[in-house]
Write a protein that holds these residues in place. Sequence first.
Motif, PDB file in Angstrom:
ATOM      1  N   GLU A 188       0.830  -1.212   0.000  1.00  0.00           N
ATOM      2  CA  GLU A 188       0.000   0.000   0.000  1.00  0.00           C
ATOM      3  C   GLU A 188       0.860   1.257   0.000  1.00  0.00           C
ATOM      4  OE1 GLU A 188      -3.531   2.143   2.685  1.00  0.00           O
ATOM      5  OE2 GLU A 188      -2.656   0.223   3.307  1.00  0.00           O
ATOM      6  N   ASP A 189       1.875   1.266   0.844  1.00  0.00           N
ATOM      7  CA  ASP A 189       2.753   2.438   0.903  1.00  0.00           C
ATOM      8  C   ASP A 189       3.576   2.591  -0.371  1.00  0.00           C
ATOM      9  OD1 ASP A 189       1.824   3.138   3.390  1.00  0.00           O
ATOM     10  OD2 ASP A 189       3.470   2.182   4.486  1.00  0.00           O
ATOM     11  N   ALA A 190       3.928   1.465  -1.004  1.00  0.00           N
ATOM     12  CA  ALA A 190       4.682   1.542  -2.262  1.00  0.00           C
ATOM     13  C   ALA A 190       3.857   2.213  -3.355  1.00  0.00           C
ATOM     14  CB  ALA A 190       5.107   0.143  -2.699  1.00  0.00           C
ATOM     15  N   TRP A 191       2.556   1.895  -3.412  1.00  0.00           N
ATOM     16  CA  TRP A 191       1.684   2.572  -4.385  1.00  0.00           C
ATOM     17  C   TRP A 191       1.684   4.079  -4.152  1.00  0.00           C
ATOM     18  CZ3 TRP A 191      -0.335   0.955  -8.779  1.00  0.00           C
ATOM     19  CH2 TRP A 191      -0.547  -0.413  -8.991  1.00  0.00           C
ATOM     20  N   LYS A 192       1.636   4.490  -2.895  1.00  0.00           N
ATOM     21  CA  LYS A 192       1.582   5.922  -2.576  1.00  0.00           C
ATOM     22  C   LYS A 192       2.915   6.628  -2.826  1.00  0.00           C
ATOM     23  CE  LYS A 192      -1.817   5.176   1.121  1.00  0.00           C
ATOM     24  NZ  LYS A 192      -2.026   5.210   2.601  1.00  0.00           N
ATOM     25  N   LYS A 193       3.994   5.939  -2.481  1.00  0.00           N
ATOM     26  CA  LYS A 193       5.308   6.590  -2.500  1.00  0.00           C
ATOM     27  C   LYS A 193       6.020   6.495  -3.841  1.00  0.00           C
ATOM     28  CE  LYS A 193       9.591   6.770   0.211  1.00  0.00           C
ATOM     29  NZ  LYS A 193      10.315   6.211   1.397  1.00  0.00           N
ATOM     30  N   TYR A 194       5.804   5.381  -4.562  1.00  0.00           N
ATOM     31  CA  TYR A 194       6.656   5.108  -5.717  1.00  0.00           C
ATOM     32  C   TYR A 194       5.931   5.039  -7.060  1.00  0.00           C
ATOM     33  CZ  TYR A 194      10.068   3.877  -2.127  1.00  0.00           C
ATOM     34  OH  TYR A 194      10.912   3.901  -1.053  1.00  0.00           O
ATOM     35  N   LYS A 195       4.604   5.125  -7.074  1.00  0.00           N
ATOM     36  CA  LYS A 195       3.910   5.085  -8.358  1.00  0.00           C
ATOM     37  C   LYS A 195       4.356   6.268  -9.204  1.00  0.00           C
ATOM     38  CE  LYS A 195      -0.598   4.998 -10.605  1.00  0.00           C
ATOM     39  NZ  LYS A 195      -2.069   5.025 -10.430  1.00  0.00           N
ATOM     40  N   TRP A 200       5.132  13.212 -19.552  1.00  0.00           N
ATOM     41  CA  TRP A 200       4.517  14.514 -19.796  1.00  0.00           C
ATOM     42  C   TRP A 200       3.785  15.069 -18.575  1.00  0.00           C
ATOM     43  CZ3 TRP A 200       3.593  10.122 -22.756  1.00  0.00           C
ATOM     44  CH2 TRP A 200       2.483   9.372 -22.384  1.00  0.00           C
ATOM     45  N   ASP A 201       3.639  14.236 -17.551  1.00  0.00           N
ATOM     46  CA  ASP A 201       2.975  14.687 -16.323  1.00  0.00           C
ATOM     47  C   ASP A 201       3.938  14.981 -15.191  1.00  0.00           C
ATOM     48  OD1 ASP A 201       0.387  14.537 -17.344  1.00  0.00           O
ATOM     49  OD2 ASP A 201       0.247  12.384 -16.921  1.00  0.00           O
ATOM     50  N   TYR A 202       5.231  14.729 -15.424  1.00  0.00           N
ATOM     51  CA  TYR A 202       6.201  14.942 -14.359  1.00  0.00           C
ATOM     52  C   TYR A 202       6.279  16.410 -13.964  1.00  0.00           C
ATOM     53  CZ  TYR A 202       8.265  10.256 -14.923  1.00  0.00           C
ATOM     54  OH  TYR A 202       8.487   8.912 -14.972  1.00  0.00           O
ATOM     55  N   VAL A 203       6.450  16.625 -12.679  1.00  0.00           N
ATOM     56  CA  VAL A 203       6.830  17.943 -12.177  1.00  0.00           C
ATOM     57  C   VAL A 203       8.078  17.759 -11.342  1.00  0.00           C
ATOM     58  CG1 VAL A 203       4.474  18.843 -12.187  1.00  0.00           C
ATOM     59  CG2 VAL A 203       5.355  17.737 -10.131  1.00  0.00           C
ATOM     60  N   GLU A 204       8.796  18.820 -11.125  1.00  0.00           N
ATOM     61  CA  GLU A 204      10.053  18.729 -10.400  1.00  0.00           C
ATOM     62  C   GLU A 204       9.830  18.109  -9.022  1.00  0.00           C
ATOM     63  OE1 GLU A 204      13.834  21.556  -9.057  1.00  0.00           O
ATOM     64  OE2 GLU A 204      12.142  22.389 -10.196  1.00  0.00           O
ATOM     65  N   GLY A 205      10.656  17.132  -8.709  1.00  0.00           N
ATOM     66  CA  GLY A 205      10.570  16.456  -7.427  1.00  0.00           C
ATOM     67  C   GLY A 205       9.821  15.146  -7.450  1.00  0.00           C
ATOM     68  N   ASP A 206       9.118  14.842  -8.564  1.00  0.00           N
ATOM     69  CA  ASP A 206       8.415  13.568  -8.665  1.00  0.00           C
ATOM     70  C   ASP A 206       9.414  12.411  -8.707  1.00  0.00           C
ATOM     71  OD1 ASP A 206       5.849  14.527  -8.645  1.00  0.00           O
ATOM     72  OD2 ASP A 206       5.616  14.547 -10.823  1.00  0.00           O
ATOM     73  N   PHE A 207       8.986  11.261  -8.164  1.00  0.00           N
ATOM     74  CA  PHE A 207       9.796  10.050  -8.256  1.00  0.00           C
ATOM     75  C   PHE A 207       9.775   9.544  -9.694  1.00  0.00           C
ATOM     76  CE2 PHE A 207       9.999   5.310  -7.826  1.00  0.00           C
ATOM     77  CZ  PHE A 207      11.328   5.237  -7.444  1.00  0.00           C
ATOM     78  N   LEU A 208      10.939   9.306 -10.258  1.00  0.00           N
ATOM     79  CA  LEU A 208      11.040   8.938 -11.672  1.00  0.00           C
ATOM     80  C   LEU A 208      10.889   7.440 -11.910  1.00  0.00           C
ATOM     81  CD1 LEU A 208      13.990  11.258 -12.759  1.00  0.00           C
ATOM     82  CD2 LEU A 208      11.537  11.620 -13.068  1.00  0.00           C
ATOM     83  N   GLY A 209      10.926   6.664 -10.837  1.00  0.00           N
ATOM     84  CA  GLY A 209      10.779   5.228 -10.995  1.00  0.00           C
ATOM     85  C   GLY A 209      12.074   4.478 -10.737  1.00  0.00           C
ATOM     86  N   LEU A 225       1.948  -3.671  -9.571  1.00  0.00           N
ATOM     87  CA  LEU A 225       2.761  -2.688  -8.859  1.00  0.00           C
ATOM     88  C   LEU A 225       4.104  -2.491  -9.553  1.00  0.00           C
ATOM     89  CD1 LEU A 225       3.365  -0.856  -6.421  1.00  0.00           C
ATOM     90  CD2 LEU A 225       4.133  -2.914  -5.191  1.00  0.00           C
ATOM     91  N   ALA A 226       4.716  -3.600  -9.979  1.00  0.00           N
ATOM     92  CA  ALA A 226       6.032  -3.513 -10.624  1.00  0.00           C
ATOM     93  C   ALA A 226       5.995  -2.600 -11.844  1.00  0.00           C
ATOM     94  CB  ALA A 226       6.506  -4.902 -11.021  1.00  0.00           C
ATOM     95  N   ILE A 227       4.960  -2.746 -12.684  1.00  0.00           N
ATOM     96  CA  ILE A 227       4.859  -1.930 -13.898  1.00  0.00           C
ATOM     97  C   ILE A 227       4.604  -0.470 -13.555  1.00  0.00           C
ATOM     98  CG2 ILE A 227       3.470  -1.570 -15.980  1.00  0.00           C
ATOM     99  CD1 ILE A 227       3.140  -4.630 -16.090  1.00  0.00           C
ATOM    100  N   ASN A 228       3.949  -0.228 -12.431  1.00  0.00           N
ATOM    101  CA  ASN A 228       3.627   1.143 -12.040  1.00  0.00           C
ATOM    102  C   ASN A 228       4.771   1.867 -11.352  1.00  0.00           C
ATOM    103  OD1 ASN A 228       0.636   2.266 -12.315  1.00  0.00           O
ATOM    104  ND2 ASN A 228       0.526   0.024 -12.167  1.00  0.00           N
ATOM    105  N   ILE A 229       5.744   1.149 -10.820  1.00  0.00           N
ATOM    106  CA  ILE A 229       6.838   1.832 -10.113  1.00  0.00           C
ATOM    107  C   ILE A 229       8.166   1.774 -10.859  1.00  0.00           C
ATOM    108  CG2 ILE A 229       5.721   1.443  -7.888  1.00  0.00           C
ATOM    109  CD1 ILE A 229       7.744  -0.745  -7.291  1.00  0.00           C
ATOM    110  N   VAL A 230       8.211   1.074 -11.999  1.00  0.00           N
ATOM    111  CA  VAL A 230       9.442   1.056 -12.787  1.00  0.00           C
ATOM    112  C   VAL A 230       9.514   2.339 -13.613  1.00  0.00           C
ATOM    113  CG1 VAL A 230       8.529  -0.077 -14.879  1.00  0.00           C
ATOM    114  CG2 VAL A 230      10.909  -0.455 -14.193  1.00  0.00           C
TER     115      VAL A 230
END
Length: 334
Positions: A188-195, A200-209, A225-230
Motif C-alpha cells: 500500500e505504501d509503495a503505491w503511494k510513495k513510488y507510483k 509529460w505529467d512529471y513535475v520537479e521532485g516527482d519520483f522517476l521510478g 505494482l512492478a509496472i507502475n513503479i518502474v
Amino acid sequence: MKRIIMTGPMKSAIKEVPNPVIGDDHVLIKLKYVGVCMSEHNAWTVAKEGDVFGHEPMGVIEKVGKNITAFKPGDRVSGSWGGSLPGSGGMVQYAAADPKTEIVVKLPDNVRDEDLVLEPLACMMSAVSKVRCNMPNTPVAVIGCGYMGCGLISLLRLRGAYVVGIDNNAASLANAKLYGANETCTVEDAWKKYKTKMQWDYVEGDFLGFDSVMEWAEDEEALDLAINIVKECGQVCVGAYHTGKKVLLDMDLHNWKAADLLSTHPREADLNVKGCNYAAQMLSNGMWGYKNLPVKIYPMGKFDLAQTELKTKYGKYMKALIDMTKEDGEPYII
C-alpha cells in the motif's frame, strides 16, 4: 530404497523402489535433504498418481564409479541431477548422477548442510546477473521478501544497488532489512510513495521510478505494482513462478513506459553451473552472508504438510527441507 510418490492431489506416500545402479562414470549419492519449492506447489494440488516432486537435492557421496577421480565417498554434494525440471531427481533416498553432464558440486566444510541446497541459490545468482544495475546506488525494488526475495536483496546489495524491499508481511520486511535492504515498505505504501507518472505529467521532485523492479510475490497485484513503479525504459524482472493460472498485465501502461519485461529463470546451462559453484564459494568465504537462516525440517512422511504450510511460513521460517533419512517424526525449526 524409499521414494516419495504422489497418490493423488495433495496426497503422497512413501514407496519402495529399486536402488539406482551406477556406471563407471557415475556417483551414487545418499540424499540428506531435498528442498520444497513454491514452483511445485500448484502441481502438488492437482497431482496425479505416480507424479514425483523434488529438484533441490543435497547429500553425501556413497560410492563412485571407477572413472571418477574428482569425488570420493563421504564428500558432501549438492547441485542438480536426475533429469530436467520439474521433478528433477525426485525425493529419493539414493540417486545416481553423472558429474560430466549434471551439476554435482563438492561442498565446503565450514557451512552447514541446511544452507547448501544449491539449486535455489543458483536461481538467485542467475536472476541477479540479469538485473541492470551497473552504476553504484542504482535504485532497485524487490516485491516479495520471502526466501528468494531476501536472497536477491542480499545479492543486489553486493552489486552496489540501492534496494527497497516491498511486502505486506511485517516479518518479511524485517527479514528484508536483515539481509540488506536500504528501505522497506508495504505494498500500500509503495503505491503511494513510488507510483510514477508519465513523462509529460512529471513535475520537479516527482519520483522517476526504479531502474529495475524484481517481482517474487507470486500474484497479479505484485506485477501490476512492478509496472507502475518502474521508470520509463526500465526493467521488470519476473522471478515468481505464477504456476497454475494466467495473469493479466497492464500492457497499455507497460508499452507506454517501454520497459523491458524479463523472466529471470535460468535456462542457460552455464548460469546453472556457475550459480551453484559461486554460491558455495561465496557462502564459504564469507562474501555472501545468506546462511544460518531459520529452516524447517520435515520427515519424508510429512511432505504434504510441508507443501500445505508453504503459504503460511512467513515470519516463522525461511525455507522448508525434507529429511530423506527419516520417514516419520515431528517437523522442527533450526
